[in-house]
Design a protein around this motif. Structure first.
Motif, PDB file in Angstrom:
ATOM      1  N   UNK A  39      -4.981  10.803  -0.848  1.00  0.00           N
ATOM      2  CA  UNK A  39      -5.292   9.400  -1.136  1.00  0.00           C
ATOM      3  C   UNK A  39      -4.080   8.551  -0.762  1.00  0.00           C
ATOM      4  N   UNK A  40      -4.250   7.246  -0.653  1.00  0.00           N
ATOM      5  CA  UNK A  40      -3.084   6.401  -0.374  1.00  0.00           C
ATOM      6  C   UNK A  40      -2.049   6.524  -1.496  1.00  0.00           C
ATOM      7  N   UNK A  41      -0.763   6.568  -1.147  1.00  0.00           N
ATOM      8  CA  UNK A  41       0.265   6.675  -2.187  1.00  0.00           C
ATOM      9  C   UNK A  41       0.298   5.421  -3.059  1.00  0.00           C
ATOM     10  N   UNK A  42       0.628   5.610  -4.334  1.00  0.00           N
ATOM     11  CA  UNK A  42       0.709   4.483  -5.264  1.00  0.00           C
ATOM     12  C   UNK A  42       2.131   4.240  -5.745  1.00  0.00           C
ATOM     13  N   UNK A  43       3.024   5.205  -5.502  1.00  0.00           N
ATOM     14  CA  UNK A  43       4.407   5.081  -5.949  1.00  0.00           C
ATOM     15  C   UNK A  43       5.325   5.389  -4.768  1.00  0.00           C
ATOM     16  N   UNK A  44       6.390   4.601  -4.631  1.00  0.00           N
ATOM     17  CA  UNK A  44       7.357   4.805  -3.551  1.00  0.00           C
ATOM     18  C   UNK A  44       8.743   4.895  -4.164  1.00  0.00           C
ATOM     19  N   UNK A  45       9.562   5.805  -3.664  1.00  0.00           N
ATOM     20  CA  UNK A  45      10.908   5.955  -4.206  1.00  0.00           C
ATOM     21  C   UNK A  45      11.712   6.930  -3.384  1.00  0.00           C
ATOM     22  N   UNK A  46      12.722   7.516  -4.030  1.00  0.00           N
ATOM     23  CA  UNK A  46      13.593   8.482  -3.363  1.00  0.00           C
ATOM     24  C   UNK A  46      13.605   9.772  -4.157  1.00  0.00           C
ATOM     25  N   UNK A  47      13.744  10.874  -3.452  1.00  0.00           N
ATOM     26  CA  UNK A  47      13.874  12.182  -4.069  1.00  0.00           C
ATOM     27  C   UNK A  47      14.882  12.966  -3.249  1.00  0.00           C
ATOM     28  N   UNK A  48      15.995  13.280  -3.849  1.00  0.00           N
ATOM     29  CA  UNK A  48      17.029  14.013  -3.127  1.00  0.00           C
ATOM     30  C   UNK A  48      17.590  13.235  -1.953  1.00  0.00           C
ATOM     31  N   UNK A  49      17.613  11.914  -2.046  1.00  0.00           N
ATOM     32  CA  UNK A  49      18.173  11.093  -0.986  1.00  0.00           C
ATOM     33  C   UNK A  49      17.209  10.742   0.131  1.00  0.00           C
ATOM     34  N   UNK A  50      15.982  11.226   0.065  1.00  0.00           N
ATOM     35  CA  UNK A  50      15.011  10.895   1.117  1.00  0.00           C
ATOM     36  C   UNK A  50      13.907  10.031   0.534  1.00  0.00           C
ATOM     37  N   UNK A  51      13.365   9.153   1.354  1.00  0.00           N
ATOM     38  CA  UNK A  51      12.279   8.282   0.927  1.00  0.00           C
ATOM     39  C   UNK A  51      10.995   9.099   0.816  1.00  0.00           C
ATOM     40  N   UNK A  52      10.300   8.915  -0.296  1.00  0.00           N
ATOM     41  CA  UNK A  52       9.049   9.634  -0.524  1.00  0.00           C
ATOM     42  C   UNK A  52       8.008   8.685  -1.099  1.00  0.00           C
ATOM     43  N   UNK A  53       6.761   9.049  -0.932  1.00  0.00           N
ATOM     44  CA  UNK A  53       5.639   8.305  -1.505  1.00  0.00           C
ATOM     45  C   UNK A  53       4.727   9.326  -2.174  1.00  0.00           C
ATOM     46  N   UNK A  54       4.204   8.978  -3.340  1.00  0.00           N
ATOM     47  CA  UNK A  54       3.354   9.898  -4.065  1.00  0.00           C
ATOM     48  C   UNK A  54       2.404   9.132  -4.967  1.00  0.00           C
ATOM     49  N   UNK A  55       1.591   9.877  -5.672  1.00  0.00           N
ATOM     50  CA  UNK A  55       0.657   9.308  -6.636  1.00  0.00           C
ATOM     51  C   UNK A  55       0.821  10.073  -7.935  1.00  0.00           C
ATOM     52  N   UNK A  56       0.694   9.388  -9.034  1.00  0.00           N
ATOM     53  CA  UNK A  56       0.778  10.059 -10.341  1.00  0.00           C
ATOM     54  C   UNK A  56      -0.563  10.673 -10.739  1.00  0.00           C
ATOM     55  N   UNK A  57      -1.642  10.294 -10.049  1.00  0.00           N
ATOM     56  CA  UNK A  57      -2.980  10.814 -10.325  1.00  0.00           C
ATOM     57  C   UNK A  57      -3.125  12.173  -9.644  1.00  0.00           C
ATOM     58  N   UNK A  58      -3.252  13.225 -10.422  1.00  0.00           N
ATOM     59  CA  UNK A  58      -3.334  14.576  -9.860  1.00  0.00           C
ATOM     60  C   UNK A  58      -4.611  14.794  -9.048  1.00  0.00           C
ATOM     61  N   UNK A  59      -5.623  13.959  -9.256  1.00  0.00           N
ATOM     62  CA  UNK A  59      -6.854  14.050  -8.472  1.00  0.00           C
ATOM     63  C   UNK A  59      -6.684  13.578  -7.039  1.00  0.00           C
ATOM     64  N   UNK A  72      -1.170  13.953   7.075  1.00  0.00           N
ATOM     65  CA  UNK A  72      -1.334  12.981   5.995  1.00  0.00           C
ATOM     66  C   UNK A  72       0.006  12.331   5.634  1.00  0.00           C
ATOM     67  N   UNK A  73       1.087  13.106   5.640  1.00  0.00           N
ATOM     68  CA  UNK A  73       2.401  12.536   5.328  1.00  0.00           C
ATOM     69  C   UNK A  73       2.856  11.560   6.406  1.00  0.00           C
ATOM     70  N   UNK A  74       2.461  11.813   7.657  1.00  0.00           N
ATOM     71  CA  UNK A  74       2.875  10.960   8.756  1.00  0.00           C
ATOM     72  C   UNK A  74       2.093   9.666   8.855  1.00  0.00           C
ATOM     73  N   UNK A  75       1.025   9.544   8.111  1.00  0.00           N
ATOM     74  CA  UNK A  75       0.210   8.329   8.132  1.00  0.00           C
ATOM     75  C   UNK A  75      -1.071   8.525   8.914  1.00  0.00           C
ATOM     76  N   UNK A  76      -1.880   7.516   8.906  1.00  0.00           N
ATOM     77  CA  UNK A  76      -3.171   7.614   9.567  1.00  0.00           C
ATOM     78  C   UNK A  76      -4.172   8.350   8.699  1.00  0.00           C
TER      79      UNK A  76
END
Length: 136
Positions: A39-59, A72-76
């Protein structure tokens, strides 16, 4: 602990390991190597110095193979890459990166290298440049 790593640890604790499950991508027979955000990411931040996007909804996660997780990570989406190439026409490498995008980047890189070579070349006799003060 909160954030990207905590969400993935919670995902594994609640839903179990995705490794070995069938990949959720259409027409893929490769076993999954982990959970991937579909699904589209809902949260954006950093993890270990790298930019990451994720969702808190496990579904929002499904078991994906390395290739489709990279897509999926690369977009599109499953059909189109972020630059608009049709994935089924151009294809993807083993990491899920669009081959059409790689060709475009290589073409852009070669053009940049060529322009740098030409910019650094010495002027020939009769060429007017800023270095020789407009004299040929």
């Amino acid at each position: 602990m909160s954030g990207y790593s905590a969400t993935h640890k919670r995902l594994r604790r609640v839903r179990g390991a995705a490794i070995g499950q069938p990949c959720a991508a259409p027409d893929c027979a490769t076993p999954a190597d982990g959970w991937g955000l579909i699904a589209p990411p809902t949260v954006f931040g950093k993890d270990g110095g790298r930019a990451v996007a994720w969702s808190r909804d496990l579904g929002d996660y499904a078991p994906l193979c390395k290739r489709h997780n990279g897509q999926k990570d690369g977009g599109g989406n499953w059909t189109w890459c972020p630059r608009g190439h049709v994935r089924t026409v151009w294809g993807t490498d083993s990491h899920g990166h669009c081959v059409g995008c790689q060709r475009e980047r290589n073409r852009e890189y070669r053009a940049l290298q060529k322009s740098r070579r030409l910019a650094g070349s010495t002027p020939t006799q009769g060429t007017i440049t800023e270095q020789n003060g407009g004299q040929s």
